[in-house]
Scaffold this motif. Structure first.
Motif, PDB file in Angstrom:
ATOM      1  N   GLY A  30       0.809  -1.227   0.000  1.00 21.33           N
ATOM      2  CA  GLY A  30       0.000   0.000   0.000  1.00 21.33           C
ATOM      3  C   GLY A  30       0.835   1.265   0.000  1.00 21.33           C
ATOM      4  O   GLY A  30       1.672   1.487  -0.881  1.00 21.33           O
ATOM      5  N   GLY A  31       0.644   2.097   1.026  1.00 19.84           N
ATOM      6  CA  GLY A  31       1.428   3.332   1.142  1.00 19.84           C
ATOM      7  C   GLY A  31       2.776   3.089   1.793  1.00 19.84           C
ATOM      8  O   GLY A  31       3.581   4.020   1.929  1.00 19.84           O
ATOM      9  N   GLY A  32       3.013   1.863   2.248  1.00 15.30           N
ATOM     10  CA  GLY A  32       4.315   1.488   2.790  1.00 15.30           C
ATOM     11  C   GLY A  32       4.546   1.920   4.232  1.00 15.30           C
ATOM     12  O   GLY A  32       5.682   1.865   4.714  1.00 15.30           O
ATOM     13  N   GLY A  33       3.491   2.318   4.949  1.00  7.86           N
ATOM     14  CA  GLY A  33       3.662   2.765   6.336  1.00  7.86           C
ATOM     15  C   GLY A  33       4.232   1.659   7.221  1.00  7.86           C
ATOM     16  O   GLY A  33       5.170   1.884   7.996  1.00  7.86           O
ATOM     17  N   HIS A  34       3.674   0.456   7.111  1.00  4.62           N
ATOM     18  CA  HIS A  34       4.189  -0.650   7.918  1.00  4.62           C
ATOM     19  C   HIS A  34       5.593  -1.047   7.445  1.00  4.62           C
ATOM     20  O   HIS A  34       6.479  -1.307   8.255  1.00  4.62           O
ATOM     21  CB  HIS A  34       3.245  -1.855   7.865  1.00  4.62           C
ATOM     22  N   SER A  35       5.774  -1.072   6.123  1.00  3.89           N
ATOM     23  CA  SER A  35       7.081  -1.472   5.580  1.00  3.89           C
ATOM     24  C   SER A  35       8.188  -0.538   6.063  1.00  3.89           C
ATOM     25  O   SER A  35       9.270  -1.001   6.454  1.00  3.89           O
ATOM     26  CB  SER A  35       7.050  -1.452   4.049  1.00  3.89           C
ATOM     27  N   PHE A  51       4.587  -7.180  -1.184  1.00  6.92           N
ATOM     28  CA  PHE A  51       3.701  -7.447  -2.328  1.00  6.92           C
ATOM     29  C   PHE A  51       2.641  -6.354  -2.407  1.00  6.92           C
ATOM     30  O   PHE A  51       2.205  -5.845  -1.376  1.00  6.92           O
ATOM     31  CB  PHE A  51       2.943  -8.774  -2.137  1.00  6.92           C
ATOM     32  N   ASP A  52       2.238  -5.991  -3.600  1.00  8.81           N
ATOM     33  CA  ASP A  52       0.977  -5.257  -3.806  1.00  8.81           C
ATOM     34  C   ASP A  52       0.557  -5.460  -5.243  1.00  8.81           C
ATOM     35  O   ASP A  52       1.366  -5.329  -6.154  1.00  8.81           O
ATOM     36  CB  ASP A  52       1.086  -3.769  -3.477  1.00  8.81           C
ATOM     37  N   GLN A  53      -0.733  -5.780  -5.419  1.00  5.95           N
ATOM     38  CA  GLN A  53      -1.207  -6.035  -6.783  1.00  5.95           C
ATOM     39  C   GLN A  53      -1.688  -4.752  -7.456  1.00  5.95           C
ATOM     40  O   GLN A  53      -2.098  -4.791  -8.622  1.00  5.95           O
ATOM     41  CB  GLN A  53      -2.313  -7.075  -6.764  1.00  5.95           C
ATOM     42  N   ASP A  54      -1.649  -3.632  -6.741  1.00  2.76           N
ATOM     43  CA  ASP A  54      -2.059  -2.352  -7.328  1.00  2.76           C
ATOM     44  C   ASP A  54      -0.807  -1.588  -7.770  1.00  2.76           C
ATOM     45  O   ASP A  54       0.052  -1.269  -6.936  1.00  2.76           O
ATOM     46  CB  ASP A  54      -2.829  -1.548  -6.264  1.00  2.76           C
ATOM     47  N   HIS A  72       2.675  -8.119  -7.349  1.00  2.00           N
ATOM     48  CA  HIS A  72       1.783  -9.223  -7.703  1.00  2.00           C
ATOM     49  C   HIS A  72       0.859  -9.568  -6.542  1.00  2.00           C
ATOM     50  O   HIS A  72       1.075  -9.135  -5.413  1.00  2.00           O
ATOM     51  CB  HIS A  72       2.602 -10.468  -8.080  1.00  2.00           C
ATOM     52  N   ASN A  73      -0.099 -10.421  -6.853  1.00  2.00           N
ATOM     53  CA  ASN A  73      -1.058 -10.888  -5.847  1.00  2.00           C
ATOM     54  C   ASN A  73      -0.328 -11.745  -4.807  1.00  2.00           C
ATOM     55  O   ASN A  73       0.479 -12.611  -5.168  1.00  2.00           O
ATOM     56  CB  ASN A  73      -2.137 -11.727  -6.551  1.00  2.00           C
ATOM     57  N   PHE A  74      -0.667 -11.528  -3.538  1.00  2.00           N
ATOM     58  CA  PHE A  74       0.020 -12.286  -2.484  1.00  2.00           C
ATOM     59  C   PHE A  74      -0.340 -13.766  -2.484  1.00  2.00           C
ATOM     60  O   PHE A  74       0.256 -14.558  -1.753  1.00  2.00           O
ATOM     61  CB  PHE A  74      -0.147 -11.643  -1.108  1.00  2.00           C
ATOM     62  N   LYS A  75      -1.332 -14.157  -3.315  1.00  2.00           N
ATOM     63  CA  LYS A  75      -1.641 -15.594  -3.349  1.00  2.00           C
ATOM     64  C   LYS A  75      -0.499 -16.385  -3.994  1.00  2.00           C
ATOM     65  O   LYS A  75      -0.475 -17.605  -3.925  1.00  2.00           O
ATOM     66  CB  LYS A  75      -2.968 -15.861  -4.062  1.00  2.00           C
ATOM     67  N   ALA A  94       0.225  -8.981   7.121  1.00  2.00           N
ATOM     68  CA  ALA A  94      -0.842  -8.728   6.139  1.00  2.00           C
ATOM     69  C   ALA A  94      -1.813  -7.713   6.728  1.00  2.00           C
ATOM     70  O   ALA A  94      -2.301  -7.902   7.845  1.00  2.00           O
ATOM     71  CB  ALA A  94      -1.575 -10.028   5.813  1.00  2.00           C
ATOM     72  N   ASP A  95      -2.064  -6.657   5.984  1.00  2.00           N
ATOM     73  CA  ASP A  95      -3.013  -5.598   6.391  1.00  2.00           C
ATOM     74  C   ASP A  95      -4.058  -5.576   5.275  1.00  2.00           C
ATOM     75  O   ASP A  95      -3.888  -4.888   4.269  1.00  2.00           O
ATOM     76  CB  ASP A  95      -2.206  -4.282   6.473  1.00  2.00           C
ATOM     77  N   LEU A  96      -5.113  -6.383   5.472  1.00  2.00           N
ATOM     78  CA  LEU A  96      -5.974  -6.765   4.350  1.00  2.00           C
ATOM     79  C   LEU A  96      -6.870  -5.638   3.831  1.00  2.00           C
ATOM     80  O   LEU A  96      -6.997  -4.587   4.467  1.00  2.00           O
ATOM     81  CB  LEU A  96      -6.827  -7.968   4.778  1.00  2.00           C
ATOM     82  N   HIS A 101      -6.073   5.304  -0.246  1.00  2.00           N
ATOM     83  CA  HIS A 101      -5.828   5.825  -1.592  1.00  2.00           C
ATOM     84  C   HIS A 101      -6.842   5.231  -2.575  1.00  2.00           C
ATOM     85  O   HIS A 101      -7.433   5.953  -3.382  1.00  2.00           O
ATOM     86  CB  HIS A 101      -4.396   5.471  -2.012  1.00  2.00           C
ATOM     87  N   GLN A 102      -7.042   3.909  -2.487  1.00  2.00           N
ATOM     88  CA  GLN A 102      -7.970   3.271  -3.424  1.00  2.00           C
ATOM     89  C   GLN A 102      -9.401   3.792  -3.214  1.00  2.00           C
ATOM     90  O   GLN A 102     -10.117   4.049  -4.176  1.00  2.00           O
ATOM     91  CB  GLN A 102      -7.900   1.741  -3.268  1.00  2.00           C
ATOM     92  N   PHE A 103      -9.796   3.975  -1.946  1.00  2.00           N
ATOM     93  CA  PHE A 103     -11.129   4.534  -1.664  1.00  2.00           C
ATOM     94  C   PHE A 103     -11.250   5.980  -2.143  1.00  2.00           C
ATOM     95  O   PHE A 103     -12.284   6.391  -2.644  1.00  2.00           O
ATOM     96  CB  PHE A 103     -11.400   4.537  -0.150  1.00  2.00           C
TER      97      PHE A 103
HETATM   98  C1  LIG Z   1      -4.978  -1.732   3.778  1.00  2.00           C
HETATM   99  S1  LIG Z   1      -3.846  -1.481   2.473  1.00  2.00           S
HETATM  100  C2  LIG Z   1      -2.286  -1.663   3.215  1.00  2.00           C
HETATM  101  C3  LIG Z   1      -1.728  -0.396   3.754  1.00  2.00           C
HETATM  102  C4  LIG Z   1      -0.317  -0.495   4.249  1.00  2.00           C
HETATM  103  N1  LIG Z   1      -0.178  -1.381   5.373  1.00  2.00           N
HETATM  104  C5  LIG Z   1       0.209   0.880   4.614  1.00  2.00           C
HETATM  105  O1  LIG Z   1       0.711   1.066   5.742  1.00  2.00           O
HETATM  106  O2  LIG Z   1       0.136   1.780   3.787  1.00  2.00           O
HETATM  107  C6  LIG Z   1      -3.979  -2.964   1.559  1.00  2.00           C
HETATM  108  C7  LIG Z   1      -3.109  -3.010   0.311  1.00  2.00           C
HETATM  109  O3  LIG Z   1      -2.961  -4.379  -0.047  1.00  2.00           O
HETATM  110  C8  LIG Z   1      -3.155  -4.547  -1.411  1.00  2.00           C
HETATM  111  N2  LIG Z   1      -3.740  -5.877  -1.589  1.00  2.00           N
HETATM  112  C9  LIG Z   1      -4.933  -6.318  -1.144  1.00  2.00           C
HETATM  113  N3  LIG Z   1      -5.123  -7.594  -1.483  1.00  2.00           N
HETATM  114  C10 LIG Z   1      -4.002  -7.986  -2.149  1.00  2.00           C
HETATM  115  C11 LIG Z   1      -3.587  -9.212  -2.751  1.00  2.00           C
HETATM  116  N4  LIG Z   1      -4.371 -10.299  -2.769  1.00  2.00           N
HETATM  117  N5  LIG Z   1      -2.361  -9.252  -3.308  1.00  2.00           N
HETATM  118  C12 LIG Z   1      -1.545  -8.157  -3.316  1.00  2.00           C
HETATM  119  N6  LIG Z   1      -1.907  -6.964  -2.797  1.00  2.00           N
HETATM  120  C13 LIG Z   1      -3.112  -6.885  -2.205  1.00  2.00           C
HETATM  121  C14 LIG Z   1      -4.083  -3.436  -1.849  1.00  2.00           C
HETATM  122  O4  LIG Z   1      -3.864  -3.114  -3.207  1.00  2.00           O
HETATM  123  C15 LIG Z   1      -3.679  -2.300  -0.895  1.00  2.00           C
HETATM  124  O5  LIG Z   1      -2.730  -1.449  -1.468  1.00  2.00           O
END
Ligand SMILES: C[S@@+](CC[C@H](N)C(=O)[O-])C[C@H]1O[C@@H](n2cnc3c(N)ncnc32)[C@H](O)[C@@H]1O
Length: 301
Positions: A30-35, A51-54, A72-75, A94-96, A101-103
């Motif tokens: 996402g925004g990388g705050g946790h990272s 990982f991030d699929q967006d 890519h997708n975390f799956k 995982a922060d699901l 940003h997407q909202f």
């Molecule tokens: C709640 S945000 C995470 C925010 C992040 N922890 C931060 O501090 O900015 C969830 C992020 O996970 C990504 N995401 C959700 N499901 C995913 C999946 N299956 N594979 C990869 N990325 C995924 C979304 O695109 C989104 O950017």
């Protein structure tokens, strides 16, 4: 506008119990705050894979040689970590769900606040969109997603109504959908109802629960014994999967036992009760209010 305000940051970092020379994975960058906080706790030999699929998330990638973004997708967690020779890892976070940003990006179609095409894809390269779903799903399929993912008691009636309407005219935008579901909203519950309809469509478009299950199942193969799994969910459907998985290694049913009656579980639950944001955090960041954090520790094989 900030990309995303990281939720339960300290609890997540404490939960990971970071070894400065370890290898960690943030599956929802996402925004990388946790990272960024994980990187602060790592020494020069530590590594972080995210990982991030967006594609939008890539703009937030820190310029740090200890960090690798996997868009890519975390799956597919196990295959990518194998490719990077990163297995076994010391912790996975995982922060699901979707980011602020997407909202807040009106054109992505996630929010009931804006008029936009019904899109709702996290990965804009995938084929299924919310519009396509509303065009092609059968009445029974729509009823199922409204019931299972939106927990809506009016699921059947709503599905029937949308099927009737779409035979006359396509449902293309968020506001067209809002107009169609409005007659089903109870007074005072309008926002909640609309959010549940949108959430159910979003979960299906992004196949969120299936990706979560696939990722969780692989965590026990990529974590080293003693490694931590830290997962934050935002609704009960996700949390039930996470809770059951950490408790029993399965999504449903009883813990498996061996011939001697010993339970065979891949994780030990570190959080008996889920951790939630306190009033101060909810006040500062209202979107944190539904967060539910659970932590597991990988058992010895
Ligand atoms: C709640 S945000 C995470 C925010 C992040 N922890 C931060 O501090 O900015 C969830 C992020 O996970 C990504 N995401 C959700 N499901 C995913 C999946 N299956 N594979 C990869 N990325 C995924 C979304 O695109 C989104 O950017």
């Amino acid at each position: 506008m900030i990309y995303h305000d990281p939720v339960l940051l300290n609890a997540c970092i404490e939960g990971l119990r970071i070894n400065p020379s370890g290898t960690y994975v943030d599956v929802t960058f996402g925004g990388g705050g946790h990272s960024r906080e994980i990187l602060k706790h790592l020494g020069p030999d530590g590594k972080l894979f995210a990982f991030d699929q967006d594609n939008d998330a890539a703009a937030n990638a820190p310029d740090d040689e200890r960090f690798t973004l996997i868009p890519h997708n975390f799956k597919f967690i196990k295959n990518y970590l194998k490719l990077y020779r990163a297995i076994p890892v010391d912790g996975i976070l995982a922060d699901l769900g979707v980011s602020s940003h997407q909202f807040d990006e009106a054109g992505r179609g996630f929010s009931i606040r804006f008029d936009a095409n019904l899109d709702m894809r996290m990965n804009v390269l995938q084929g299924m969109t919310a519009q396509k779903l509303l065009e092609t799903y059968s009445e029974e399929e729509l009823r199922r997603i409204f019931k299972e993912y939106g927990e809506l008691s009016e699921a059947g009636k709503l599905a029937k109504h949308l099927i009737n309407v779409r035979s006359d005219r396509p449902i293309k935008t968020t506001q067209q959908l809002m107009d169609l579901i409005r007659p089903f909203m109870r007074r005072g519950q309008e926002h909640t109802f609309a959010a549940q309809v949108f959430q159910s469509i979003r979960i299906e478009v992004n196949d969120e629960l299936e990706s979560l299950k696939q990722m969780l199942l692989q965590t026990s193969e990529v974590l080293r014994p003693g490694g931590r799994l830290v997962v934050m969910s935002y609704h009960s459907l996700e949390d039930r999967l996470v809770k059951n998985f950490i408790r029993s290694g399965k999504f449903e049913g009883e813990v498996e036992k061996d011939l001697f009656g010993h339970s065979k579980v891949p994780f030990k639950a570190i959080t008996r009760k889920p951790v939630r944001p306190d009033a101060e955090e909810i006040n500062r960041n209202n979107r944190s209010r539904s967060a539910i954090l659970r932590i597991g520790e990988k058992n010895e094989e």
